[in-house]
Scaffold this motif. Structure first.
Motif, PDB file in Angstrom:
ATOM      1  N   THR A  72      48.124 111.581  48.457  1.00  0.00           N
ATOM      2  CA  THR A  72      48.227 111.632  49.918  1.00  0.00           C
ATOM      3  C   THR A  72      47.240 110.701  50.611  1.00  0.00           C
ATOM      4  OG1 THR A  72      49.086 113.890  49.837  1.00  0.00           O
ATOM      5  CG2 THR A  72      48.147 113.146  51.924  1.00  0.00           C
ATOM      6  N   PRO A  73      45.940 110.713  50.280  1.00  0.00           N
ATOM      7  CA  PRO A  73      45.019 109.768  50.942  1.00  0.00           C
ATOM      8  C   PRO A  73      45.369 108.306  50.675  1.00  0.00           C
ATOM      9  CG  PRO A  73      43.796 111.526  49.857  1.00  0.00           C
ATOM     10  CD  PRO A  73      45.207 111.646  49.388  1.00  0.00           C
ATOM     11  N   CYS A  74      45.786 107.997  49.441  1.00  0.00           N
ATOM     12  CA  CYS A  74      46.100 106.607  49.110  1.00  0.00           C
ATOM     13  C   CYS A  74      47.327 106.130  49.878  1.00  0.00           C
ATOM     14  CB  CYS A  74      46.319 106.470  47.612  1.00  0.00           C
ATOM     15  SG  CYS A  74      46.778 104.803  47.079  1.00  0.00           S
ATOM     16  N   PHE A  75      48.405 106.914  49.843  1.00  0.00           N
ATOM     17  CA  PHE A  75      49.646 106.487  50.486  1.00  0.00           C
ATOM     18  C   PHE A  75      49.528 106.486  52.008  1.00  0.00           C
ATOM     19  CE2 PHE A  75      53.088 107.199  47.044  1.00  0.00           C
ATOM     20  CZ  PHE A  75      52.292 106.527  46.121  1.00  0.00           C
ATOM     21  N   THR A  76      48.625 107.285  52.535  1.00  0.00           N
ATOM     22  CA  THR A  76      48.440 107.307  53.992  1.00  0.00           C
ATOM     23  C   THR A  76      48.024 105.935  54.511  1.00  0.00           C
ATOM     24  OG1 THR A  76      47.879 109.658  53.980  1.00  0.00           O
ATOM     25  CG2 THR A  76      47.169 108.385  55.886  1.00  0.00           C
ATOM     26  N   ASN A  77      47.260 105.185  53.705  1.00  0.00           N
ATOM     27  CA  ASN A  77      46.879 103.826  54.101  1.00  0.00           C
ATOM     28  C   ASN A  77      48.097 102.983  54.438  1.00  0.00           C
ATOM     29  OD1 ASN A  77      43.836 103.436  53.572  1.00  0.00           O
ATOM     30  ND2 ASN A  77      44.524 104.410  51.690  1.00  0.00           N
ATOM     31  N   PHE A  78      49.105 103.065  53.584  1.00  0.00           N
ATOM     32  CA  PHE A  78      50.268 102.207  53.732  1.00  0.00           C
ATOM     33  C   PHE A  78      51.292 102.772  54.710  1.00  0.00           C
ATOM     34  CE2 PHE A  78      48.844 101.587  49.227  1.00  0.00           C
ATOM     35  CZ  PHE A  78      48.212 100.362  49.459  1.00  0.00           C
ATOM     36  N   TYR A  79      51.239 104.092  54.922  1.00  0.00           N
ATOM     37  CA  TYR A  79      52.209 104.697  55.837  1.00  0.00           C
ATOM     38  C   TYR A  79      51.747 104.586  57.283  1.00  0.00           C
ATOM     39  CZ  TYR A  79      55.442 108.062  57.868  1.00  0.00           C
ATOM     40  OH  TYR A  79      56.401 108.647  58.630  1.00  0.00           O
ATOM     41  N   MET A  80      50.472 104.839  57.527  1.00  0.00           N
ATOM     42  CA  MET A  80      49.961 104.798  58.896  1.00  0.00           C
ATOM     43  C   MET A  80      49.825 103.363  59.400  1.00  0.00           C
ATOM     44  SD  MET A  80      49.786 107.938  59.635  1.00  0.00           S
ATOM     45  CE  MET A  80      48.922 107.850  61.208  1.00  0.00           C
ATOM     46  N   GLU A  81      49.515 102.430  58.498  1.00  0.00           N
ATOM     47  CA  GLU A  81      49.424 101.026  58.872  1.00  0.00           C
ATOM     48  C   GLU A  81      50.357 100.243  57.959  1.00  0.00           C
ATOM     49  OE1 GLU A  81      45.438  99.425  59.429  1.00  0.00           O
ATOM     50  OE2 GLU A  81      44.644 101.470  59.284  1.00  0.00           O
ATOM     51  N   ASP A  82      51.604 100.031  58.435  1.00  0.00           N
ATOM     52  CA  ASP A  82      52.629  99.480  57.560  1.00  0.00           C
ATOM     53  C   ASP A  82      52.292  98.086  57.043  1.00  0.00           C
ATOM     54  OD1 ASP A  82      53.255  97.859  59.862  1.00  0.00           O
ATOM     55  OD2 ASP A  82      54.431  99.552  60.603  1.00  0.00           O
ATOM     56  N   THR A  83      51.528  97.313  57.800  1.00  0.00           N
ATOM     57  CA  THR A  83      51.206  95.955  57.357  1.00  0.00           C
ATOM     58  C   THR A  83      50.173  95.913  56.244  1.00  0.00           C
ATOM     59  OG1 THR A  83      49.531  95.739  59.099  1.00  0.00           O
ATOM     60  CG2 THR A  83      51.768  94.960  59.610  1.00  0.00           C
ATOM     61  N   LYS A  84      49.546  97.044  55.927  1.00  0.00           N
ATOM     62  CA  LYS A  84      48.530  97.049  54.871  1.00  0.00           C
ATOM     63  C   LYS A  84      49.113  96.702  53.507  1.00  0.00           C
ATOM     64  CE  LYS A  84      44.396  99.632  56.066  1.00  0.00           C
ATOM     65  NZ  LYS A  84      43.510 100.763  55.701  1.00  0.00           N
ATOM     66  N   LEU A  85      50.415  96.909  53.309  1.00  0.00           N
ATOM     67  CA  LEU A  85      51.035  96.497  52.056  1.00  0.00           C
ATOM     68  C   LEU A  85      50.896  94.988  51.847  1.00  0.00           C
ATOM     69  CD1 LEU A  85      54.319  98.624  51.892  1.00  0.00           C
ATOM     70  CD2 LEU A  85      52.479  98.627  50.216  1.00  0.00           C
TER      71      LEU A  85
END
Length: 523
Positions: free
Chosen positions: A432-445
């Motif tokens: 959950t903490p790891c994927f939240t990075n990419f879900y909350m800020e889509d450009t982080k991918l």
């Protein structure tokens, strides 16, 4: 599981860092045993694929147009005249889809009669490559909408990190001729067949083969048995493929050749070429990969992310997501299997559990008397597998080990409770903490790499057999335990009644202890 010293983990971590990111726009060819000849896979062109897990995803590309397939053809023959050399003789065909079938048939025949000889003919039609044209392969409308809406995480879950651009297939037809000849005769008949088939393989017109009439000399010998098998042939053009006599061999080979070459889309998978989505032109423009990005982190100076780094970050992050999701799905699947198995075991009466073996799904059941005396005593709090219980186990022992009851345990009295807590801990504290990075800020991918994110770069949480340890608040490589071996071998349980176990154990009422000297553990 534990490491000694520092060399081993460093080498493992280095390999892990390099492997997922080894794919580029040139494509990566996959030809391992999970792909080659695997009838359980449907790896059609345009379907998503994960290099780390070997898993398939949705078909996200329209693949109506493809480059025309090329064919190669060969007809191989081997002679096996002794059981002692059979394995090495057959090894010459080990790169084929039919290798395992040939080996199984020959070894099974030698188990019955060790004096026979075999001639094996193997026809192989190699089809390479069925591939997407670079100017074709449009993204599906729903997929394109997903990308333009910047739902990148959903895209990765749906389409995977890479997609299949090319396939290599083969069609094979095998004839095994088993015979009982004298040693002085076998070379004559092998040379006869070899000469006859030269006309089939070397002729410019496949319909003008040699005349096989008069070749029924084989009938004079005590045994001549012919078996055939086909792999990846077009069913619409397939014949009966039965060779009752040697005289019928050539027509059947011709029919098999026609069925193998009739349709370029049929065949057994030999290899796949996969490429990252960042190499797909329409994806590049939809995700705006050709432009650099500017990132302002924590109010500091602007950081420039060039297009090449956007490509690299997306490739690395998407494969990382699939690694973690694969581990999570594996944990959930194992827990579900444990719950299913335990539910069935708890429904059984005491007599059934005591007086029955549980069939091992990977092996035939061992001879009953040989194992009857090897049932370990059930002792409360002792959940160590006996030396033979990976192969055969009593129903009562299986229930005891999968219950793993420890009264007053902080994480639950029963094994089910403890592994559910482990799985939830892994999801809540790492995924959950790891994927939240990419879900909350889509450009982080595109702008960040998981190796630089503190919530993602815990390598222990990405290794096989990792579990969440609530006491240390971290992942550990201790694995999920022996119970995964038990559920893999014996679940769902199939009970096999045993008169020998019935003589060893007596149970007349619920609550009677199992075996002797184990009164501390009862239902």
């Amino acid at each position: 599981m534990s490491f000694k010293g520092h060399f081993a983990p460093r080498m493992l971590l280095l390999a892990y860092l390099l492997l997922p990111n080894g794919v580029d726009s040139r494509g990566t060819v996959i030809n391992d045993i999970n792909v080659r000849g695997n009838k359980d896979m449907l790896p059609n062109l345009g379907r998503g694929y994960s290099l780390s897990s070997g898993g398939l995803f949705g078909t996200c590309v329209d693949t109506e147009e493809a480059v025309e397939t090329t064919y190669d053809y060969r007809l191989d023959g081997i002679y096996i005249h002794a059981q002692s050399t059979a394995a090495s003789d057959i090894e010459a065909l080990s790169n084929s889809v039919s290798y395992y079938w040939i080996n199984e048939k020959v070894q099974a025949a030698y188990a019955v009669r060790s004096s026979n000889h075999f001639i094996v003919l193997q026809m192989v039609i190699d089809k390479y490559y069925t591939t997407m044209a670079d100017d074709q392969g449009a993204l599906g409308d729903n997929i394109l909408f997903m990308i333009k809406n910047r739902d990148y995480l959903e895209f990765v879950v749906t389409c995977g990190p890479t997609y299949i651009r090319s396939q290599r297939k083969s069609s094979e037809f095998v004839v095994i001729m088993e015979h009982e000849w004298d040693d002085q005769d076998y070379s004559y008949f092998y040379n006869l067949i070899n000469a006859d088939l030269n006309g089939f393989t070397a002729g410019s017109n496949i319909d003008n083969g040699p005349d096989f009439s008069g070749a029924s000399t084989f009938a004079a010998y005590s045994s001549f048995f012919i078996q055939c098998a086909s792999f990846g042939l077009d069913i619409d053009d397939a014949g009966p493929f039965i060779v009752p006599t040697y005289d019928d061999l050539l027509p059947v080979l011709e029919d098999a050749f026609a069925a193998a070459t009739a349709n370029p889309d049929t065949g057994m998978i030999r290899s796949l070429e996969v490429v990252p989505w960042t190499s797909h032109l329409e994806f590049q423009y939809a995700a705006d990969l050709q432009r650099r990005m500017f990132v302002n982190e924590d109010g500091g100076a602007m950081r420039v992310v060039p297009p090449m780094m956007k490509h690299f970050n997306f490739m690395s992050n998407t494969e990382h997501i699939q690694v973690v999701m694969g581990l999570m799905y594996g944990m959930i699947g194992a827990v579900n299997k444990l719950i299913e198995c335990s539910t069935i075991l708890w429904k059984q009466d005491l007599k059934t559990l005591q007086h029955s073996w549980v069939r091992n799904s990977n092996y035939k059941l061992h001879t009953d008397p040989a194992w009857a005396a090897a049932v370990p005593t059930i002792v409360a709090g002792n959940f160590t597998l006996g030396p033979t219980e990976g192969d055969v186990i009593q129903g009562a022992r299986l229930k005891h080990l999968l219950d793993a009851e420890i009264s007053g345990n902080a994480d639950g009295d029963y094994l089910q409770q403890r592994v559910i807590r482990q799985t939830r801990g892994y999801i809540d504290n790492y995924i959950t903490p790891c994927f939240t990075n990419f879900y909350m800020e889509d450009t982080k991918l595109f702008t960040h790499n998981w190796m630089d994110l503190s919530t993602c770069n815990n390598l222990l949480c990405q290794m096989p057999d990792t579990v969440w340890d609530s006491s240390t608040r971290n992942c550990t490589l201790d694995g999920m335990g022996d119970w995964t071996t038990l559920t893999g071998n014996y679940c769902p349980p199939e009970f096999v009644p045993s008169v020998h176990l019935e003589g060893l154990f007596s149970s007349t009422t619920d609550g009677v202890s199992f075996g002797s000297g184990d009164a501390a553990w009862t239902f």
